[in-house]
Write a protein that holds these residues in place. Sequence first.
Motif, PDB file in Angstrom:
ATOM      1  N   SER A  74      53.930  50.417  37.599  1.00 48.07           N
ATOM      2  CA  SER A  74      52.857  49.500  37.969  1.00 48.07           C
ATOM      3  C   SER A  74      52.655  48.510  36.833  1.00 48.07           C
ATOM      4  O   SER A  74      52.517  48.908  35.673  1.00 48.07           O
ATOM      5  CB  SER A  74      51.562  50.268  38.239  1.00 48.07           C
ATOM      6  OG  SER A  74      50.525  49.382  38.587  1.00 48.07           O
ATOM      7  N   GLU A  75      52.675  47.240  37.162  1.00 50.28           N
ATOM      8  CA  GLU A  75      52.511  46.196  36.170  1.00 50.28           C
ATOM      9  C   GLU A  75      51.240  45.410  36.449  1.00 50.28           C
ATOM     10  O   GLU A  75      50.877  45.198  37.609  1.00 50.28           O
ATOM     11  CB  GLU A  75      53.717  45.244  36.181  1.00 50.28           C
ATOM     12  CG  GLU A  75      55.029  45.905  35.809  1.00 50.28           C
ATOM     13  CD  GLU A  75      56.174  44.912  35.811  1.00 50.28           C
ATOM     14  OE1 GLU A  75      55.916  43.712  36.087  1.00 50.28           O
ATOM     15  OE2 GLU A  75      57.326  45.331  35.545  1.00 50.28           O
ATOM     16  N   THR A  76      50.594  44.977  35.389  1.00 47.74           N
ATOM     17  CA  THR A  76      49.384  44.161  35.515  1.00 47.74           C
ATOM     18  C   THR A  76      49.747  42.690  35.392  1.00 47.74           C
ATOM     19  O   THR A  76      50.426  42.284  34.446  1.00 47.74           O
ATOM     20  CB  THR A  76      48.373  44.532  34.415  1.00 47.74           C
ATOM     21  OG1 THR A  76      48.036  45.917  34.554  1.00 47.74           O
ATOM     22  CG2 THR A  76      47.108  43.694  34.547  1.00 47.74           C
ATOM     23  N   HIS A  77      49.315  41.912  36.357  1.00 47.33           N
ATOM     24  CA  HIS A  77      49.578  40.471  36.374  1.00 47.33           C
ATOM     25  C   HIS A  77      48.254  39.747  36.614  1.00 47.33           C
ATOM     26  O   HIS A  77      47.753  39.711  37.748  1.00 47.33           O
ATOM     27  CB  HIS A  77      50.587  40.111  37.471  1.00 47.33           C
ATOM     28  CG  HIS A  77      51.960  40.645  37.246  1.00 47.33           C
ATOM     29  ND1 HIS A  77      52.918  39.956  36.550  1.00 47.33           N
ATOM     30  CD2 HIS A  77      52.525  41.830  37.615  1.00 47.33           C
ATOM     31  CE1 HIS A  77      54.039  40.670  36.514  1.00 47.33           C
ATOM     32  NE2 HIS A  77      53.827  41.826  37.149  1.00 47.33           N
ATOM     33  N   ASP A  78      47.713  39.192  35.566  1.00 49.29           N
ATOM     34  CA  ASP A  78      46.415  38.530  35.692  1.00 49.29           C
ATOM     35  C   ASP A  78      46.470  37.242  36.513  1.00 49.29           C
ATOM     36  O   ASP A  78      45.440  36.754  36.976  1.00 49.29           O
ATOM     37  CB  ASP A  78      45.848  38.223  34.302  1.00 49.29           C
ATOM     38  CG  ASP A  78      45.420  39.492  33.566  1.00 49.29           C
ATOM     39  OD1 ASP A  78      45.125  40.486  34.255  1.00 49.29           O
ATOM     40  OD2 ASP A  78      45.396  39.486  32.320  1.00 49.29           O
ATOM     41  N   GLY A 116      58.075  49.521  42.511  1.00 49.37           N
ATOM     42  CA  GLY A 116      56.918  49.287  41.663  1.00 49.37           C
ATOM     43  C   GLY A 116      55.782  48.592  42.391  1.00 49.37           C
ATOM     44  O   GLY A 116      55.908  48.198  43.561  1.00 49.37           O
ATOM     45  N   THR A 117      54.693  48.431  41.699  1.00 48.77           N
ATOM     46  CA  THR A 117      53.528  47.729  42.231  1.00 48.77           C
ATOM     47  C   THR A 117      52.984  46.799  41.154  1.00 48.77           C
ATOM     48  O   THR A 117      53.227  46.991  39.962  1.00 48.77           O
ATOM     49  CB  THR A 117      52.416  48.703  42.669  1.00 48.77           C
ATOM     50  OG1 THR A 117      52.008  49.493  41.533  1.00 48.77           O
ATOM     51  CG2 THR A 117      52.883  49.603  43.787  1.00 48.77           C
ATOM     52  N   ALA A 118      52.230  45.814  41.589  1.00 45.81           N
ATOM     53  CA  ALA A 118      51.559  44.886  40.675  1.00 45.81           C
ATOM     54  C   ALA A 118      50.063  44.983  40.921  1.00 45.81           C
ATOM     55  O   ALA A 118      49.621  45.084  42.067  1.00 45.81           O
ATOM     56  CB  ALA A 118      52.055  43.461  40.888  1.00 45.81           C
ATOM     57  N   THR A 119      49.285  44.956  39.857  1.00 47.15           N
ATOM     58  CA  THR A 119      47.837  45.095  39.971  1.00 47.15           C
ATOM     59  C   THR A 119      47.136  44.070  39.087  1.00 47.15           C
ATOM     60  O   THR A 119      47.715  43.514  38.158  1.00 47.15           O
ATOM     61  CB  THR A 119      47.372  46.501  39.561  1.00 47.15           C
ATOM     62  OG1 THR A 119      47.741  46.729  38.188  1.00 47.15           O
ATOM     63  CG2 THR A 119      47.987  47.570  40.437  1.00 47.15           C
ATOM     64  N   ALA A 120      45.873  43.867  39.407  1.00 50.69           N
ATOM     65  CA  ALA A 120      44.958  43.070  38.583  1.00 50.69           C
ATOM     66  C   ALA A 120      43.558  43.534  38.922  1.00 50.69           C
ATOM     67  O   ALA A 120      43.227  43.728  40.097  1.00 50.69           O
ATOM     68  CB  ALA A 120      45.119  41.577  38.845  1.00 50.69           C
ATOM     69  N   ALA A 121      42.733  43.733  37.906  1.00 45.78           N
ATOM     70  CA  ALA A 121      41.397  44.267  38.162  1.00 45.78           C
ATOM     71  C   ALA A 121      40.439  43.784  37.093  1.00 45.78           C
ATOM     72  O   ALA A 121      40.811  43.574  35.937  1.00 45.78           O
ATOM     73  CB  ALA A 121      41.423  45.795  38.196  1.00 45.78           C
ATOM     74  N   ALA A 122      39.192  43.598  37.515  1.00 48.23           N
ATOM     75  CA  ALA A 122      38.113  43.225  36.601  1.00 48.23           C
ATOM     76  C   ALA A 122      36.811  43.769  37.170  1.00 48.23           C
ATOM     77  O   ALA A 122      36.655  43.873  38.393  1.00 48.23           O
ATOM     78  CB  ALA A 122      38.028  41.706  36.429  1.00 48.23           C
ATOM     79  N   ASP A 123      35.882  44.126  36.287  1.00 50.10           N
ATOM     80  CA  ASP A 123      34.590  44.616  36.741  1.00 50.10           C
ATOM     81  C   ASP A 123      33.853  43.500  37.468  1.00 50.10           C
ATOM     82  O   ASP A 123      33.821  42.351  37.023  1.00 50.10           O
ATOM     83  CB  ASP A 123      33.746  45.095  35.555  1.00 50.10           C
ATOM     84  CG  ASP A 123      34.261  46.415  35.007  1.00 50.10           C
ATOM     85  OD1 ASP A 123      34.894  47.154  35.774  1.00 50.10           O
ATOM     86  OD2 ASP A 123      34.030  46.697  33.813  1.00 50.10           O
ATOM     87  N   TRP A 124      33.264  43.859  38.595  1.00 46.01           N
ATOM     88  CA  TRP A 124      32.512  42.897  39.401  1.00 46.01           C
ATOM     89  C   TRP A 124      31.041  43.283  39.401  1.00 46.01           C
ATOM     90  O   TRP A 124      30.189  42.575  38.883  1.00 46.01           O
ATOM     91  CB  TRP A 124      33.095  42.871  40.816  1.00 46.01           C
ATOM     92  CG  TRP A 124      32.506  41.843  41.723  1.00 46.01           C
ATOM     93  CD1 TRP A 124      31.684  40.818  41.372  1.00 46.01           C
ATOM     94  CD2 TRP A 124      32.709  41.731  43.134  1.00 46.01           C
ATOM     95  NE1 TRP A 124      31.355  40.073  42.480  1.00 46.01           N
ATOM     96  CE2 TRP A 124      31.976  40.607  43.575  1.00 46.01           C
ATOM     97  CE3 TRP A 124      33.436  42.467  44.068  1.00 46.01           C
ATOM     98  CZ2 TRP A 124      31.954  40.214  44.908  1.00 46.01           C
ATOM     99  CZ3 TRP A 124      33.410  42.068  45.393  1.00 46.01           C
ATOM    100  CH2 TRP A 124      32.682  40.957  45.802  1.00 46.01           C
ATOM    101  N   LEU A 125      30.746  44.445  39.980  1.00 52.21           N
ATOM    102  CA  LEU A 125      29.390  45.001  39.952  1.00 52.21           C
ATOM    103  C   LEU A 125      29.501  46.411  39.375  1.00 52.21           C
ATOM    104  O   LEU A 125      29.464  47.402  40.114  1.00 52.21           O
ATOM    105  CB  LEU A 125      28.792  45.035  41.368  1.00 52.21           C
ATOM    106  CG  LEU A 125      28.631  43.687  42.073  1.00 52.21           C
ATOM    107  CD1 LEU A 125      28.196  43.892  43.520  1.00 52.21           C
ATOM    108  CD2 LEU A 125      27.603  42.824  41.348  1.00 52.21           C
ATOM    109  N   PRO A 126      29.626  46.518  38.054  1.00 52.22           N
ATOM    110  CA  PRO A 126      29.881  47.843  37.462  1.00 52.22           C
ATOM    111  C   PRO A 126      28.772  48.846  37.720  1.00 52.22           C
ATOM    112  O   PRO A 126      29.022  50.045  37.772  1.00 52.22           O
ATOM    113  CB  PRO A 126      30.022  47.526  35.962  1.00 52.22           C
ATOM    114  CG  PRO A 126      29.368  46.189  35.768  1.00 52.22           C
ATOM    115  CD  PRO A 126      29.573  45.442  37.047  1.00 52.22           C
ATOM    116  N   ALA A 127      27.526  48.363  37.861  1.00 55.03           N
ATOM    117  CA  ALA A 127      26.423  49.284  38.111  1.00 55.03           C
ATOM    118  C   ALA A 127      26.600  50.029  39.431  1.00 55.03           C
ATOM    119  O   ALA A 127      26.075  51.131  39.609  1.00 55.03           O
ATOM    120  CB  ALA A 127      25.091  48.523  38.107  1.00 55.03           C
TER     121      ALA A 127
END
Length: 794
Positions: A3-7, A60-71
């Motif tokens: 799994s690779e991260t691609h922003d 493989g897979t590609a991912t990208a993630a960021a906090d949106w509503l962490p609460a």
Amino acid sequence: MTSETHDWIFLAAAAPFLAALVAPVLHRLLGARAGWVLALVPFAIFLQFASLVPLVAAGGTATAAADWLPAYGVRLSYFIDGLSLVFALLISGIGTLIVVYAGGYLAGHPQLGRFFSFILMFMGAMLGLVIADNLIALFIYWELTSITSFLLIGFDHSRAASRRAALQALLVTGGGGLALMAGVLLIASVTGTKEMSEVLASGDVLRNSLLYVPILLLVLGGAFTKSAQFPFHFWLPNAMEAPTPVSAYLHSATMVKAGVYLLMRLQPVLGDTVLWMTILPLFGAVTLLVGTLLAVRQTDLKLMLAYTTVASLGLLVLLTGTSSEKAIEGAVLYLFAHSLFKGALFMVAGIIDHEAGTRDVTKLGGLRKLMPITFAAALVGAISMAGLPVMIGFVAKEVLYEGLLGSSIWLLAAAVAGNALMLVIGFAVALKPFLGPEVHTPKHAHEGPPALWLGPVVLGLVGLASALAVGTTGSLLLGPMAAAVFGGPVESDLHLIPTYISAPLLLSILTVILGVGAFLALDRLRDLVARALKVIGWGPDRGFDQVVSVIVRFSAVLTRSIQGGRLEVYMTVTLALVALTLLLPMGLTGTWPAMPAMPEPTFYEAGVILIALLGLAAVVAARTRLTAIVSLGIQGFAVALIFMLFGAPDLSFTQFMVETLSVVILTLAMTRLNLAERDHRPSSQRLLDGTIAITCGAGFGLILLAVTQQAFDRRLTDFFDAYSRTIAHGRNVVNVIIVDFRGLDTLGEIAVVMITGLAILAVVRLSGRRRVPVVPEPEQVVASRHSRGAETVR
């Protein structure tokens, strides 16, 4: 699996929406040529996703993630595997051609800039849906596809048919969206995660859950409405009221495939059960047959193609529902082939309409020499749709027949009959307008500009190339896609030319024989279907109107029954429910608060209490409204004195100000209105009103007692004590809370007071021009007016 991260995926997901913002400006600057410039955005997205093909083909897979509503545990996350990658390539690739096509098709339209903006938002919504990993994000994109399709279908909002079709699509798919929302929340609750990739890794958790059945039904509700499965199929042909670029994009790569995508995505965790393998094949087969039969009846090119899209979606649902490896591979191949040939044929229908002035197949003919490029593109698309060599549609049909061999004979028969009728429609669109003697058309037909024929030509060539290199296509794209849907490795050995005579090949030959026979008897078949439908009567489309009419009438009756227009009734019901809400829980649970010991009051405290009691007596005994308002101020002043006596001077001052302003403003307003004696109510009404008032007061008092008798939690107090000076730089904690910590609430309260003041000012100014004199009215007249409900609120 790597799994690779691609922003850059974030930018790819946001790019269509950013392009939508500038589209109207570009249109004003460049006119129809803006389509070529805007098409660079989806083309760049296509190239970026194409760069992931080697990674995904290797497992493989590609991912990208960021906090949106962490609460709330919500992330903006994206996940690219074989399924989402193929969808992303289709959405961006076909989207590139559609944007160019729209520039040529709607050239000169004053609202072309708005159309570009809508189609790009539509593209962004669908792209986000298929690559979203977070369930909440997926649902938001899901609903955004419904909203943007509503804007596109109703683009020509001056026509009643367009408005009805847009509203119908929104109501049907929006209703399914509500079901999907509940299903998504249940999935997150059962699996303990909101990430689709983690749900897919949960194995049999959903299948073994007691909530499996409601989850499945809710997901199917969303998928069936979005992908127009029977009996929700009617909205999709009606959506043909949209301009042809919308129809081509809607049917090939976007919204109608969303339901199929969802079913394919969740097949590894919801499929392979008796319920799944019963509902999906059954509804898919019915939709396949209904769609093709209704397509045969039509003479409008777009409607013929629209009903075959309904049928194709039914075939995809049928294949997905079998949960077998080969059938799923056939579904993946057919989805890919369908996107190519259906997008091309819809664009061909638009070119014919644009250049000849009509889409009625019975009024067309002889266009082959006048529109040779369009004819060639139509023929290539029809060959793929019919499942003939050497197009990718042929390979898809062979594989899907092989996948259905081990299933029910009825499903196999439905697939053969449906494919035969789709051959009929494909060649009816590709041959009838072009062959035969030349027919006089509303416009002098000629070949369209490159912006129009580029799309169908490219899609036809891609369909041909993917078939000629079917081994490469399978290993790089369709194999990983099938593995993602099946939930495990899929052995794929695709060939364009069959190496031996097999059952799928014989079924293909049978399909062609049946299709050619039906094509030669198309006119008679069309009349036969039309007569059958006339005997059946009205169907789901008219039923939709009936359901909406019933809902509207029921709403009107319900509104009239509970909102009769009398403010007195509204107040009585509201306060009675408040009293029940306050007292009933304590009464049922026996949690009445203990009555506190009452200390003996000092003489000044007793005096304040006496003032409050005298004010209460004055309000009850007042004979006019004005007297009651002034007397009511006594209560507020007494409360302000109590605040002052118990060490809250700020609160006391605020209470004095509010009470003074309330009395003054209300008095000013009442002097402009009828100041006759208050309504004379019968004793029974007074008893009821008094009981409700006393019960509400007692309820609030008991609730406050219950709250004060709980253990005091100092966390909030300590927070304000610690941070009032360091953060807000104020010593007065109460003021800091009002102005800083809850300043937005205070702003809202000020806004309410301002709006109320403006409303009172309007009443004063309107009533001041003709002031109603104070004239005593006979008691019987007042009583009669009251009994008729003279003071009403509509």
